[in-house]
Motif scaffolding. Structure first.
Motif, PDB file in Angstrom:
ATOM      1  N   ASN A  22     112.432  11.276  39.387  1.00 56.23           N
ATOM      2  CA  ASN A  22     110.754  11.290  38.717  1.00 56.23           C
ATOM      3  C   ASN A  22     109.561  10.561  39.983  1.00 56.23           C
TER       4      ASN A  22
ATOM      5  N   GLU B  63     106.913  25.972  26.567  1.00 57.65           N
ATOM      6  CA  GLU B  63     107.298  24.998  27.495  1.00 57.65           C
ATOM      7  C   GLU B  63     109.022  24.409  26.677  1.00 57.65           C
ATOM      8  N   LYS B  64     109.146  25.527  25.255  1.00 59.72           N
ATOM      9  CA  LYS B  64     110.319  25.202  24.774  1.00 59.72           C
ATOM     10  C   LYS B  64     111.699  26.396  24.864  1.00 59.72           C
TER      11      LYS B  64
ATOM     12  N   PRO C 197     109.548  15.109  32.403  1.00 56.99           N
ATOM     13  CA  PRO C 197     110.412  15.375  30.830  1.00 56.99           C
ATOM     14  C   PRO C 197     109.855  15.891  29.914  1.00 56.99           C
ATOM     15  N   LYS C 198     108.884  14.617  29.810  1.00 55.83           N
ATOM     16  CA  LYS C 198     107.613  15.140  28.314  1.00 55.83           C
ATOM     17  C   LYS C 198     107.163  16.705  28.627  1.00 55.83           C
ATOM     18  N   ALA C 199     106.800  17.547  29.530  1.00 53.34           N
ATOM     19  CA  ALA C 199     106.443  18.690  29.430  1.00 53.34           C
ATOM     20  C   ALA C 199     106.657  19.937  29.647  1.00 53.34           C
TER      21      ALA C 199
ATOM     22  N   ASN D  78     114.050  18.621  27.871  1.00 49.40           N
ATOM     23  CA  ASN D  78     112.729  17.613  27.415  1.00 49.40           C
ATOM     24  C   ASN D  78     113.096  16.760  26.831  1.00 49.40           C
ATOM     25  N   LYS D  79     112.099  15.112  26.764  1.00 49.21           N
ATOM     26  CA  LYS D  79     112.698  14.083  25.816  1.00 49.21           C
ATOM     27  C   LYS D  79     111.387  13.873  25.084  1.00 49.21           C
TER      28      LYS D  79
END
Length: 376
Positions: free
Chosen positions: A221, A325-326, A349-351, A375-376
């Motif tokens: 990352n 985003e999904k 990873p979160k967006a 995604n997390k």
């Protein structure tokens, strides 16, 4: 054989300038440790470029007495190369050649030892079976490519590879096993040390199928400051140069608006969209990022990698804004090693959207899904 007693001052100075290593071009072996037993002892020979007596190798009636204890006329050598230049092949080692070797070696030692302490870098290696080819990466082969910007933080690599794997990338089990190992090794060997502040910079050398390289990039990352190295075929190197010549990336957007979206990355080779619709069906929107005349050895400069990083980040933002985003982004890549890792690094990873990564394998008659990154 030398008959001159060289002063301690020049002995010590020669050891410093040579870094305690053989100055013969291409050797560079340590002269303080036995390679097998690891026992420490002095196994160096101080050789005269111009012999200290007129009748010796490259000797001269006038210059030999003048240069017999001159630091500019002395080389530190291992036993084999001392014998080579003074006995076995004197004619093949004229004064000019030995002076060139001495200068090259001492300039290299000076460059390396001049690097500031905060320029230390940990070497991260990762390799996995690519078709029938299993690449080799070692500290000895890659450490040289850190210079002159960085120096190795330790005399070994942080290797995340799965040892002695017999699985091939044409099988589903290969991807599951490799991903599980990569995540486990990364958490064990990097995450904890990074949290303690022990690792501040990484030099990444990787050779694996593209989906695994993208996965590696998501683990690194942007938390880690790192230099991603690229295997260049011509010239043979792992180091990207400082050429500022621009490579233009062209982004082609789809005309339709379907629920399924894919990204065609045609950089090291061209991927036709029909190869993607064979997998995902016709109701698929395909974005394409490409260059003029794609080929597998075009990435040679840091500028090329930096420009790609900006382009792919902007493209990920655009696709996410259009599809949400999904929605998974199906990626079909033909791209260089370093850019695969960089793609993973810029993915947030979160967006960002989940990434479904596909691998081209002739054994499977085309592209097949290899890895899902969610995604997390």
């Amino acid at each position: 054989m030398s008959v001159t007693s060289i002063t301690d001052k020049n002995k010590y100075l020669l050891w410093v300038k040579s870094g305690g290593r053989c100055q013969y071009r291409g050797c560079n072996c340590s002269l303080t440790q036995d390679i097998l037993t690891k026992r420490n002892f002095n196994k160096a020979y101080i050789a005269h470029i111009v012999a200290d007596v007129p009748g010796g190798p490259r000797g001269d009636a006038v210059r030999s007495p003048l240069l017999k204890d001159d630091i500019t006329n002395l080389m530190l050598l291992c036993d084999a190369h001392h014998r080579l230049i003074d006995r076995a092949d004197v004619a093949g080692h004229p004064e000019k050649l030995l002076l060139e070797m001495k200068k090259e070696h001492e300039n290299r030692i000076e460059t390396v030892t001049a690097i500031d302490q905060d320029r230390q870098s940990y070497i991260l290696t990762y390799k996995a079976n690519v078709g029938v080819f299993t690449p080799e990466l070692s500290y000895q082969t890659v450490s040289q490519y850190l210079q002159p910007d960085y120096f190795p933080a330790m005399a070994d690599t942080i290797d995340l590879s799965l040892s002695n794997s017999i699985q091939k990338d044409s099988t589903p089990a290969y991807w599951t096993t490799e991903v599980e190992n990569l995540e486990a090794q990364f958490n064990k060997r990097l995450s904890q040390n990074f949290a303690k502040g022990e690792i501040k910079h990484l030099s990444v050398f990787a050779f694996a199928p593209i989906p695994l390289l993208i996965k590696l990039g998501t683990l690194i990352n942007d938390i880690y400051t790192c230099q991603i190295n690229q295997k260049v075929r011509n010239p043979d190197t792992w180091k990207l140069d400082d050429d500022m010549t621009e490579v233009k990336y062209t982004v082609v957007e789809p005309e339709n608006n379907h629920k399924t979206v894919a990204l065609n990355i045609s950089l090291s080779a061209s991927i036709t969209n029909d190869r993607i619709t064979e997998v995902l069906g016709d109701e698929c929107d395909i974005y394409t990022i490409k260059i003029d005349n794609p080929f597998n050895d075009y990435l040679k400069s840091k500028r090329h990698l930096e420009d790609f990083s900006i382009t792919i980040r902007q493209l990920l933002n655009k696709v996410k804004a259009q599809y949400g985003e999904k929605t998974p982004l199906h990626i079909f890549p033909a791209m260089p090693i370093a850019k695969a890792v960089e793609l993973g690094r810029v993915w947030m990873p979160k967006a960002d959207m989940p990434l479904f990564l596909y691998d081209q394998n002739t054994a499977n008659s085309g592209f097949s899904k290899a890895i899902e990154i969610v995604n997390k």
